[in-house]
Every structure is written in C-alpha cells, then in structure tokens.
Motif scaffolding. Structure first.
Motif, PDB file in Angstrom:
ATOM      1  N   LYS A 232       0.815  -1.216   0.000  1.00 33.88           N
ATOM      2  CA  LYS A 232       0.000   0.000   0.000  1.00 33.88           C
ATOM      3  C   LYS A 232       0.847   1.264   0.000  1.00 33.88           C
ATOM      4  CE  LYS A 232      -4.076  -1.914   0.015  1.00 33.88           C
ATOM      5  NZ  LYS A 232      -5.018  -1.734  -1.120  1.00 33.88           N
ATOM      6  N   GLY A 233       2.155   1.141   0.255  1.00 32.30           N
ATOM      7  CA  GLY A 233       3.081   2.252   0.079  1.00 32.30           C
ATOM      8  C   GLY A 233       3.180   3.291   1.172  1.00 32.30           C
ATOM      9  N   PRO A 234       2.772   3.018   2.422  1.00 38.77           N
ATOM     10  CA  PRO A 234       2.955   4.073   3.428  1.00 38.77           C
ATOM     11  C   PRO A 234       4.413   4.452   3.612  1.00 38.77           C
ATOM     12  CG  PRO A 234       2.371   1.982   4.483  1.00 38.77           C
ATOM     13  CD  PRO A 234       2.159   1.809   3.011  1.00 38.77           C
ATOM     14  N   GLN A 235       5.326   3.497   3.383  1.00 42.75           N
ATOM     15  CA  GLN A 235       6.752   3.789   3.529  1.00 42.75           C
ATOM     16  C   GLN A 235       7.217   4.768   2.442  1.00 42.75           C
ATOM     17  OE1 GLN A 235       5.514   0.982   2.410  1.00 42.75           O
ATOM     18  NE2 GLN A 235       6.567   0.480   0.501  1.00 42.75           N
ATOM     19  N   VAL A 236       6.560   4.751   1.281  1.00 47.35           N
ATOM     20  CA  VAL A 236       6.897   5.704   0.212  1.00 47.35           C
ATOM     21  C   VAL A 236       6.581   7.124   0.681  1.00 47.35           C
ATOM     22  CG1 VAL A 236       6.385   6.433  -2.147  1.00 47.35           C
ATOM     23  CG2 VAL A 236       6.522   3.984  -1.595  1.00 47.35           C
ATOM     24  N   LEU A 237       5.391   7.298   1.250  1.00 44.34           N
ATOM     25  CA  LEU A 237       5.011   8.621   1.742  1.00 44.34           C
ATOM     26  C   LEU A 237       5.896   9.049   2.900  1.00 44.34           C
ATOM     27  CD1 LEU A 237       3.184  11.081   1.784  1.00 44.34           C
ATOM     28  CD2 LEU A 237       1.567   9.778   3.191  1.00 44.34           C
ATOM     29  N   PHE A 238       6.181   8.137   3.816  1.00 41.83           N
ATOM     30  CA  PHE A 238       7.026   8.486   4.964  1.00 41.83           C
ATOM     31  C   PHE A 238       8.405   8.943   4.490  1.00 41.83           C
ATOM     32  CE2 PHE A 238      10.020   7.709   8.367  1.00 41.83           C
ATOM     33  CZ  PHE A 238       9.358   8.213   9.477  1.00 41.83           C
ATOM     34  N   ASN A 239       9.012   8.189   3.579  1.00 41.38           N
ATOM     35  CA  ASN A 239      10.339   8.566   3.079  1.00 41.38           C
ATOM     36  C   ASN A 239      10.288   9.872   2.293  1.00 41.38           C
ATOM     37  OD1 ASN A 239      11.692   6.342   4.191  1.00 41.38           O
ATOM     38  ND2 ASN A 239      11.161   5.040   2.451  1.00 41.38           N
ATOM     39  N   ALA A 240       9.169  10.124   1.618  1.00 39.40           N
ATOM     40  CA  ALA A 240       9.015  11.403   0.918  1.00 39.40           C
ATOM     41  C   ALA A 240       8.969  12.561   1.909  1.00 39.40           C
ATOM     42  CB  ALA A 240       7.746  11.379   0.069  1.00 39.40           C
ATOM     43  N   LEU A 241       8.315  12.356   3.052  1.00 40.78           N
ATOM     44  CA  LEU A 241       8.277  13.395   4.077  1.00 40.78           C
ATOM     45  C   LEU A 241       9.679  13.682   4.617  1.00 40.78           C
ATOM     46  CD1 LEU A 241       5.121  12.098   5.964  1.00 40.78           C
ATOM     47  CD2 LEU A 241       5.257  14.224   4.663  1.00 40.78           C
ATOM     48  N   LEU A 242      10.470  12.630   4.802  1.00 47.20           N
ATOM     49  CA  LEU A 242      11.855  12.816   5.244  1.00 47.20           C
ATOM     50  C   LEU A 242      12.640  13.650   4.234  1.00 47.20           C
ATOM     51  CD1 LEU A 242      12.928   9.300   6.614  1.00 47.20           C
ATOM     52  CD2 LEU A 242      12.777  11.422   7.923  1.00 47.20           C
ATOM     53  N   LEU A 243      12.503  13.279   2.959  1.00 48.67           N
ATOM     54  CA  LEU A 243      13.250  13.985   1.916  1.00 48.67           C
ATOM     55  C   LEU A 243      12.770  15.424   1.762  1.00 48.67           C
ATOM     56  CD1 LEU A 243      13.343  11.081  -0.682  1.00 48.67           C
ATOM     57  CD2 LEU A 243      15.344  12.125   0.405  1.00 48.67           C
ATOM     58  N   ASP A 351       9.296   6.493  -6.574  1.00 50.31           N
ATOM     59  CA  ASP A 351      10.530   7.069  -6.067  1.00 50.31           C
ATOM     60  C   ASP A 351      10.171   8.146  -5.032  1.00 50.31           C
ATOM     61  OD1 ASP A 351      12.865   8.497  -5.587  1.00 50.31           O
ATOM     62  OD2 ASP A 351      13.521   8.433  -7.674  1.00 50.31           O
ATOM     63  N   PRO A 352      10.557   7.977  -3.765  1.00 49.56           N
ATOM     64  CA  PRO A 352      10.191   8.976  -2.748  1.00 49.56           C
ATOM     65  C   PRO A 352      10.662  10.382  -3.088  1.00 49.56           C
ATOM     66  CG  PRO A 352      11.015   6.982  -1.699  1.00 49.56           C
ATOM     67  CD  PRO A 352      11.270   6.832  -3.171  1.00 49.56           C
ATOM     68  N   HIS A 354      10.457  11.830  -5.998  1.00 49.24           N
ATOM     69  CA  HIS A 354       9.433  12.457  -6.827  1.00 49.24           C
ATOM     70  C   HIS A 354       8.195  12.819  -6.007  1.00 49.24           C
ATOM     71  CE1 HIS A 354      11.434  10.145 -10.379  1.00 49.24           C
ATOM     72  NE2 HIS A 354      12.084  11.263 -10.072  1.00 49.24           N
ATOM     73  N   TRP A 355       7.868  11.981  -5.038  1.00 49.24           N
ATOM     74  CA  TRP A 355       6.757  12.301  -4.154  1.00 49.24           C
ATOM     75  C   TRP A 355       7.105  13.497  -3.267  1.00 49.24           C
ATOM     76  CZ3 TRP A 355       1.920   9.762  -3.539  1.00 49.24           C
ATOM     77  CH2 TRP A 355       1.691   8.749  -4.473  1.00 49.24           C
ATOM     78  N   ALA A 356       8.357  13.557  -2.805  1.00 46.90           N
ATOM     79  CA  ALA A 356       8.788  14.708  -2.001  1.00 46.90           C
ATOM     80  C   ALA A 356       8.716  15.991  -2.809  1.00 46.90           C
ATOM     81  CB  ALA A 356      10.207  14.480  -1.485  1.00 46.90           C
ATOM     82  N   ASP A 357       9.144  15.928  -4.066  1.00 43.76           N
ATOM     83  CA  ASP A 357       9.087  17.116  -4.920  1.00 43.76           C
ATOM     84  C   ASP A 357       7.651  17.614  -5.068  1.00 43.76           C
ATOM     85  OD1 ASP A 357      11.819  17.028  -5.294  1.00 43.76           O
ATOM     86  OD2 ASP A 357      11.702  15.968  -7.221  1.00 43.76           O
ATOM     87  N   LYS A 358       6.710  16.686  -5.235  1.00 39.64           N
ATOM     88  CA  LYS A 358       5.307  17.088  -5.391  1.00 39.64           C
ATOM     89  C   LYS A 358       4.765  17.692  -4.099  1.00 39.64           C
ATOM     90  CE  LYS A 358       2.987  16.974  -8.351  1.00 39.64           C
ATOM     91  NZ  LYS A 358       2.542  18.050  -9.301  1.00 39.64           N
ATOM     92  N   LEU A 359       5.115  17.112  -2.955  1.00 38.44           N
ATOM     93  CA  LEU A 359       4.662  17.668  -1.673  1.00 38.44           C
ATOM     94  C   LEU A 359       5.217  19.074  -1.459  1.00 38.44           C
ATOM     95  CD1 LEU A 359       5.018  14.555   0.683  1.00 38.44           C
ATOM     96  CD2 LEU A 359       2.905  15.508  -0.257  1.00 38.44           C
ATOM     97  N   VAL A 360       6.498  19.256  -1.760  1.00 40.51           N
ATOM     98  CA  VAL A 360       7.111  20.576  -1.590  1.00 40.51           C
ATOM     99  C   VAL A 360       6.457  21.586  -2.530  1.00 40.51           C
ATOM    100  CG1 VAL A 360       9.239  21.893  -1.921  1.00 40.51           C
ATOM    101  CG2 VAL A 360       9.307  19.691  -0.717  1.00 40.51           C
ATOM    102  N   GLU A 361       6.189  21.162  -3.771  1.00 39.07           N
ATOM    103  CA  GLU A 361       5.532  22.048  -4.737  1.00 39.07           C
ATOM    104  C   GLU A 361       4.145  22.464  -4.247  1.00 39.07           C
ATOM    105  OE1 GLU A 361       3.168  21.333  -8.859  1.00 39.07           O
ATOM    106  OE2 GLU A 361       5.133  20.350  -8.709  1.00 39.07           O
ATOM    107  N   LEU A 362       3.371  21.510  -3.741  1.00 38.02           N
ATOM    108  CA  LEU A 362       2.022  21.827  -3.275  1.00 38.02           C
ATOM    109  C   LEU A 362       2.053  22.706  -2.028  1.00 38.02           C
ATOM    110  CD1 LEU A 362       0.296  18.350  -3.768  1.00 38.02           C
ATOM    111  CD2 LEU A 362       0.008  20.395  -5.182  1.00 38.02           C
ATOM    112  N   GLU A 363       3.038  22.473  -1.175  1.00 34.66           N
ATOM    113  CA  GLU A 363       3.164  23.300   0.026  1.00 34.66           C
ATOM    114  C   GLU A 363       3.555  24.723  -0.339  1.00 34.66           C
ATOM    115  OE1 GLU A 363       4.893  25.266   3.502  1.00 34.66           O
ATOM    116  OE2 GLU A 363       5.883  24.789   1.584  1.00 34.66           O
ATOM    117  N   SER A 364       4.400  24.867  -1.342  1.00 30.60           N
ATOM    118  CA  SER A 364       4.898  26.182  -1.723  1.00 30.60           C
ATOM    119  C   SER A 364       3.889  26.963  -2.579  1.00 30.60           C
ATOM    120  CB  SER A 364       6.211  26.032  -2.498  1.00 30.60           C
ATOM    121  OG  SER A 364       6.646  27.265  -3.025  1.00 30.60           O
ATOM    122  N   ASP A 365       3.344  26.301  -3.600  1.00 29.06           N
ATOM    123  CA  ASP A 365       2.495  26.990  -4.570  1.00 29.06           C
ATOM    124  C   ASP A 365       1.014  26.929  -4.219  1.00 29.06           C
ATOM    125  OD1 ASP A 365       4.867  27.334  -5.896  1.00 29.06           O
ATOM    126  OD2 ASP A 365       4.492  25.785  -7.401  1.00 29.06           O
ATOM    127  N   GLY A 366       0.662  26.024  -3.314  1.00 29.32           N
ATOM    128  CA  GLY A 366      -0.746  25.831  -2.992  1.00 29.32           C
ATOM    129  C   GLY A 366      -1.399  24.821  -3.931  1.00 29.32           C
TER     130      GLY A 366
END
Length: 403
Positions: A232-243, A351-352, A354-366
């Motif tokens: 289910k990939g919770p570790q993908v999201l967790f590692n993305a949060l770290l990155l 790839d965490p 790429h998920w981190a990049d999307k989270l940072v983009e959404l946090e920054s740009d809304g």
C-alpha cells in the motif's frame, strides 16, 4: 421475462472467503474488497434482488441488514488463520458452499481468487454460473512489485478461474486490459463494473476532524488511509516526508497515517517515526469507521495513495467524493480513478524523491483551487446503484443459456 415484461429478480450468492464484509476496513485483511461486497450487496437488495453472503467462520449467521444474511462456512481449524495458509483448506469451504447454495441461487459472485477456487466445485457439481471479480491479481502484483511473494497456488488458480468462470468483472478498463495481458482472458468474457462510493457518507458537506498538529493552520495536511503494509506504500510517503525536510527545510508539511498493520511482513511505522525524529511531522491513528474516515478526508488538504497497484483505488475515490484532491501512483486503476491535473496529480513511479518534490511544490504553490470542485464532481458519477446495475447485467449474461 415475466408476464409484465419485467426481468425476473435474481438469487445471488456473494462469496468472500478470506475476509467478511462485516470486518473493519483498514484492519487485518479488510480493505476495499470488504467495502465493495458490503455496498454492492446492499445496492442489489435495494434493487429487488435476493442476496446472501458466504465467508469463512463458524456459528450462526450474522446480518449485514435484516434481509442480507452473512453465513459462516468452515475452512481449516476454528479461529483466526493467516491468509497465506487459507489455500490449504479451500476444498473444505467449497464442499460446504456447494451444500449451502445447491438449488437456492441463480448465480454465484466470487471475490478474490480463494473464493472462486473454492466455488468452482459448485460449478462442476450443478453448473451454477460463477461471476468472478479478482480485486487484485497475482501476476499483476509481481509485475508491479517483483519483490512480493505470491503463492504459485494463487497463480495457477487464477489461470483456472479465468478459464472456468462464466463471466469476469473488472473495476476499470485498465483492469480489463490486465486480465487480457497477463491471463489471456477473452475480451468478450469481461464486463467492466466500476465500484461506487457511498455519497451519503463521503461528500464535502460533513464535519471535519481536528488535525493533530499545532501548526496545522499553516501546514500542508496530507492523509494516508489504508492497511499498513508495504504494497500500500505508506513507507513511500514516509520517506518522501523525510526527503521533503531536506529539500525544503522551511516547508511545513504534516501527515496523518490511518490504518492497522497487515500481512506477514509488517511495517513498524511507530519505530520509523521514533528513529527519524518525525513526531512533529507525522501522526499515527488506527483504522476508522467510514463516517469518521470521511471527517478525516475533509480535514486534509491532499490524500496520498502511493500503492504499488490498485484495481480501482476506493480510498482515492472516497477522498475525491469529500472534495479532497488526491496524489496517487499512476498504476492500474488509480490512473483511471484520479484525473491528472484535474482532480489531483498522478506520479509515474514510487521514487520517494518524486513524491517529495510534489509535496514541496504543493506546500509552496498551494493546491489548485479547481481540484477540489473537480474531485467532488468526478466522484458523483460513481454510485453503488450504478455498480449494482452493471453487476446485474453481468449476472444476466452469465445465466443466459449457451447457444
């Protein structure tokens, strides 16, 4: 067709061997399949059909509703049994199912490979048509996640099911294509029956849970809901949060993970939070009942679905029904359930980074303002009533005499 020109009602046996529709999704082996069986049975009954459900267990029947019994049939020793061992006892369940359904039903609708493997003895004994829904497929899981361990018994059984089931249903056109690609299923044998959403529960207008972060007013609020297992990939999201913390130290992102551990190789999220000092960025909650889960969806800014593969992605659709955009892995049914840059965003891999990049983009740009409205509108096209109508059409094809 009766004298009034109406098609006759159907007597439908729904089989979910390894998990009961009464179980709490997100706990143990319970998930979208449980919701599917429960909601489809309810919608079929509302449409005037007779439905009974069969699952592994012991004792007198329970009831999904006063008119929909859940019967318990034996499969192995009493009490809980790991899903990985259930295949050793399918013959016992099949014999009991044959005795319970003989002469009483027009069609058997099986869910997941174990149910169909057991039910095929009914077909051999007295030719009740079997309509089968895979929900997940062993060969697809191995393709998407080569490290996963799938029983050879499962792969062989799924080949047999594709050959012998009267009809197959797929949740999306993508799953239909997978049945053809990985199992050589005849296209004419497959009906696309999209799952639905309980729009009375999952909608934008209900309560919102209180987000457990002191900084939640400014943070990007991310929600994961599902079984806590690697697939289910919770570790993908967790590692993305770290990155994300490394990529953008000033970014404010807080995630809530909702679900219980599942499967033989369990992830230890509490230990991961402790090891990486993520207490301020991550909160962990147990599986929630549907009404409360909807409150959590509405409280989030974005719902993350980093599954290796999903035949549909019910969590993604339920979140969208609440007016919450989704970021999801562009695999299997998720590429159909989430509309890229319309109701959320699809990420091409797990790839965490790429998920981190999307989270940072959404946090920054809304998050784009249109995503929320588009998500709710998209989900309104999916109802369990429509699912029941499509399922009945498949059942009627299965019960038509062969020419």
């Amino acid at each position: 067709m009766n004298d009034s020109g109406e098609l006759p009602t159907l007597r439908i046996a729904m089989v979910s061997l390894h998990t009961s529709p009464l179980d709490q999704p997100g706990r143990g082996d319970a998930g979208g399949l449980n919701v599917y069986v429960r909601q489809l049975a309810t919608a079929l009954h509302a449409a005037g059909h007779h439905v009974e459900i069969f699952t592994r267990g012991e004792g007198d029947p329970d009831f999904l509703s006063p008119e929909i019994p859940v019967h318990y049939l034996p499969a192995g020793p009493p009490g809980p049994l790991e899903k990985e061992r259930l295949h050793e006892h399918l013959d016992e369940f099949g014999r009991a199912l044959c005795a319970a359904t003989h002469g009483h039903f027009d069609v058997i609708h099986t869910h997941y490979w174990m149910s169909a493997d057991a039910a095929l003895c009914c077909r051999d004994s007295f030719a009740i048509p079997i309509v089968h829904t895979m929900h997940t497929m062993g060969r697809v899981k191995l393709h998407d996640h080569p490290e996963s361990s799938e029983l050879q018994e499962r792969l062989d059984a799924e080949d047999n099911i594709v050959d012998l089931a009267t009809r197959l249903t797929a949740n999306t056109p993508a799953e239909r294509a997978e049945l053809v690609r990985f199992y050589n299923a005849p296209l004419a044998k497959i009906d696309v029956v999209p799952p639905g959403v309980n729009l009375e529960i999952f909608n934008p207008h209900g309560d919102r849970a209180i987000w457990p972060s002191a900084s939640s007013s400014s943070a990007l609020k991310v929600l994961f809901a599902g079984r806590i297992q690697e697939f289910k990939g919770p570790q993908v999201l967790f590692n993305a949060l770290l990155l994300a913390k490394t990529k953008s130290p000033n970014a404010s992102i807080h995630a809530v993970f909702i679900g219980d551990n599942s499967g033989p190789e369990q992830l230890n999220l509490p230990q991961m939070v402790e090891r990486h000092h993520m207490h301020d960025a991550v909160s962990l909650l147990p599986a929630q009942p549907p009404e409360r889960l909807a409150d959590w969806f509405r409280a989030a800014d974005i719902v993350a679905v980093p599954s290796f593969s999903e035949s549909f992605g019910l969590v993604a659709m339920e979140a969208q029904a609440c007016g919450v955009p989704v970021i999801a892995h562009a695999s299997g049914g998720l590429a159909h359930t989430v509309l890229n840059n319309v109701t959320g965003a699809l990420i091409m891999d797990l790839d965490p980074n790429h998920w981190a990049d999307k989270l940072v983009e959404l946090e920054s740009d809304g998050i784009p303002e249109t995503w929320s409205q588009n998500a709710a509108a998209h989900a309104r096209d999916f109802s369990w009533e429509r699912t029941a109508t499509s399922a009945v059409a498949s059942y009627r094809r299965a019960t038509q005499p062969t020419k």
